[in-house]
Design an enzyme around this catalytic site. Structure first.
Site, short mmCIF file in Angstrom:
data_model
loop_
_atom_site.label_atom_id
_atom_site.label_comp_id
_atom_site.label_asym_id
_atom_site.label_seq_id
_atom_site.Cartn_x
_atom_site.Cartn_y
_atom_site.Cartn_z
N CYS A 131 0.08 3.83 2.72
CA CYS A 131 0.51 3.29 4.02
C CYS A 131 1.98 3.60 4.27
O CYS A 131 2.38 3.90 5.40
CB CYS A 131 0.31 1.78 4.09
SG CYS A 131 -1.42 1.26 3.92
N CYS A 149 0.83 -1.21 0.00
CA CYS A 149 0.00 0.00 0.00
C CYS A 149 0.86 1.26 0.00
O CYS A 149 1.56 1.54 0.99
CB CYS A 149 -0.90 -0.05 1.23
SG CYS A 149 -1.71 1.49 1.65
#
Length: 105
Positions: free
Chosen positions: A32, A29
């Site tokens: 993230c 991600c």
């Protein structure tokens, strides 16, 4: 202060006392990867007031399902074991500090 790795098995014990922030993330991600250093910096600065943990949603699927997490990164803020706030997507240090100020005063 460091950000503690939490799992489906340890999540409740890790987050049921005081104010806690859990960063739900995954290795693939992009947002993230941007959120993680912000959470680490906050842990260094606020570690005495707030406990910080992170959970890999690919390795731990029960807890994210329990909280209905559909997008990551998601930050769940708990106070004394109860969810008091949820931040979905990337958030700046200032945004997270503003959210946490409501629960740490």
């Amino acid at each position: 202060m460091t950000v503690k790795e939490t799992t489906d098995q340890t999540f409740e014990a890790d987050t049921n006392t005081g104010v806690s922030v859990t960063d739900f993330w995954a290795t693939w991600c992009g947002p993230c990867k941007m959120q993680s250093p912000v959470v680490e910096q906050l842990a260094d600065e606020m570690g005495e007031k707030v406990s910080f943990s992170k959970m890999d949603v690919d390795e731990n699927q029960d807890t994210p399902a329990k909280f209905g997490i559909m997008g990551i990164p998601t930050l769940i803020v708990k106070k004394d074991g109860a969810v008091v706030d949820t931040l979905v997507g990337y958030h700046s240090k200032e945004q997270i500090e503003k959210t946490l100020a409501q629960y740490t005063a």
